[in-house]
Design a protein around this motif. Sequence first.
Motif, PDB file in Angstrom:
ATOM      1  N   ILE A  48      38.930  79.153  30.445  1.00 11.00           N
ATOM      2  CA  ILE A  48      40.010  79.298  29.466  1.00 11.00           C
ATOM      3  C   ILE A  48      39.659  78.546  28.187  1.00 11.00           C
ATOM      4  CG2 ILE A  48      42.401  78.664  28.942  1.00 11.00           C
ATOM      5  CD1 ILE A  48      43.077  79.274  31.854  1.00 11.00           C
ATOM      6  N   LEU A  49      39.131  77.335  28.331  1.00  8.89           N
ATOM      7  CA  LEU A  49      38.770  76.542  27.149  1.00  8.89           C
ATOM      8  C   LEU A  49      37.662  77.223  26.357  1.00  8.89           C
ATOM      9  CD1 LEU A  49      39.396  74.007  25.569  1.00  8.89           C
ATOM     10  CD2 LEU A  49      37.697  72.806  26.943  1.00  8.89           C
ATOM     11  N   VAL A  50      36.670  77.773  27.036  1.00  8.97           N
ATOM     12  CA  VAL A  50      35.579  78.468  26.345  1.00  8.97           C
ATOM     13  C   VAL A  50      36.122  79.697  25.618  1.00  8.97           C
ATOM     14  CG1 VAL A  50      33.476  79.827  26.708  1.00  8.97           C
ATOM     15  CG2 VAL A  50      33.723  77.594  27.802  1.00  8.97           C
ATOM     16  N   ILE A  51      36.996  80.440  26.278  1.00  7.20           N
ATOM     17  CA  ILE A  51      37.598  81.622  25.643  1.00  7.20           C
ATOM     18  C   ILE A  51      38.381  81.208  24.400  1.00  7.20           C
ATOM     19  CG2 ILE A  51      39.384  83.398  25.939  1.00  7.20           C
ATOM     20  CD1 ILE A  51      38.353  83.636  28.873  1.00  7.20           C
ATOM     21  N   LEU A  52      39.125  80.102  24.499  1.00  6.38           N
ATOM     22  CA  LEU A  52      39.886  79.625  23.335  1.00  6.38           C
ATOM     23  C   LEU A  52      38.967  79.244  22.182  1.00  6.38           C
ATOM     24  CD1 LEU A  52      42.691  77.469  25.009  1.00  6.38           C
ATOM     25  CD2 LEU A  52      42.955  79.656  23.812  1.00  6.38           C
ATOM     26  N   THR A  53      37.809  78.665  22.484  1.00  9.39           N
ATOM     27  CA  THR A  53      36.892  78.292  21.405  1.00  9.39           C
ATOM     28  C   THR A  53      36.236  79.517  20.780  1.00  9.39           C
ATOM     29  OG1 THR A  53      35.050  77.893  22.927  1.00  9.39           O
ATOM     30  CG2 THR A  53      36.417  75.988  22.332  1.00  9.39           C
ATOM     31  N   VAL A  54      36.212  80.627  21.498  1.00  7.24           N
ATOM     32  CA  VAL A  54      35.648  81.860  20.940  1.00  7.24           C
ATOM     33  C   VAL A  54      36.690  82.583  20.085  1.00  7.24           C
ATOM     34  CG1 VAL A  54      34.787  84.159  21.555  1.00  7.24           C
ATOM     35  CG2 VAL A  54      33.935  82.149  22.765  1.00  7.24           C
ATOM     36  N   TRP A  55      37.933  82.612  20.528  1.00  7.47           N
ATOM     37  CA  TRP A  55      38.978  83.392  19.874  1.00  7.47           C
ATOM     38  C   TRP A  55      39.787  82.620  18.841  1.00  7.47           C
ATOM     39  CZ3 TRP A  55      41.338  86.200  24.705  1.00  7.47           C
ATOM     40  CH2 TRP A  55      40.454  87.175  25.130  1.00  7.47           C
ATOM     41  N   THR A  56      39.564  81.327  18.732  1.00  6.26           N
ATOM     42  CA  THR A  56      40.333  80.509  17.789  1.00  6.26           C
ATOM     43  C   THR A  56      39.370  79.749  16.874  1.00  6.26           C
ATOM     44  OG1 THR A  56      40.402  78.564  19.224  1.00  6.26           O
ATOM     45  CG2 THR A  56      42.163  80.184  19.515  1.00  6.26           C
ATOM     46  N   PRO A  57      39.873  79.025  15.919  1.00  9.54           N
ATOM     47  CA  PRO A  57      38.994  78.230  15.049  1.00  9.54           C
ATOM     48  C   PRO A  57      38.324  77.040  15.760  1.00  9.54           C
ATOM     49  CG  PRO A  57      41.105  78.613  13.968  1.00  9.54           C
ATOM     50  CD  PRO A  57      41.243  79.093  15.371  1.00  9.54           C
TER      51      PRO A  57
END
Length: 170
Positions: A48-57
């Motif tokens: 989830i954290l990796v996905i957030l770093t891909v989809w967010t700033p």
Amino acid sequence: ALNERIQEDLWRVFLPMLLILTFILAMVYRSWRELVLTLHALVFGAAILVILTVWTPLSWNSFNVCGIPLLFGTGLDFSIHMLFALRRSGGNLGSVRRGMGKAVTFCGLSSAIGFGSLATASAHGLSSLGVVCAVGILVNTFVAVVLLPSWYQLLHSRVKSETDSSGLVD
């Protein structure tokens, strides 16, 4: 050059640490189901954290990568507390969420607020460390308090129904 070095060192340090912690957890839990649940919670939270770093700033840099062991530790700690509470209560989700769930939630929220305050730092590295740690701790809290107990109940009810249908007694 520093980023490349950190990436190499991360895998060289992280993989042996993961193996040692897996062995220690297996000895502590004495249950492959709870070991698998803990590892699944850690991997799921990290994903989830990796996905957030891909989809967010949010982005990874040499400064906030230092937060990975902290996030790994909080995820592990929260999972251990929740699983032992579930074990003690016989899998009673309501009781565990009202007791240990509140404690883990408070701990996670207060830690996230503390790290989140670093987001206001003028140094970009320190600011990004605070944001990544705050988001990661919130993810770990959500996984441990909301998802992990449900996974526990699902896994244990499935095992119980398989045992009941085979005619064997627990």
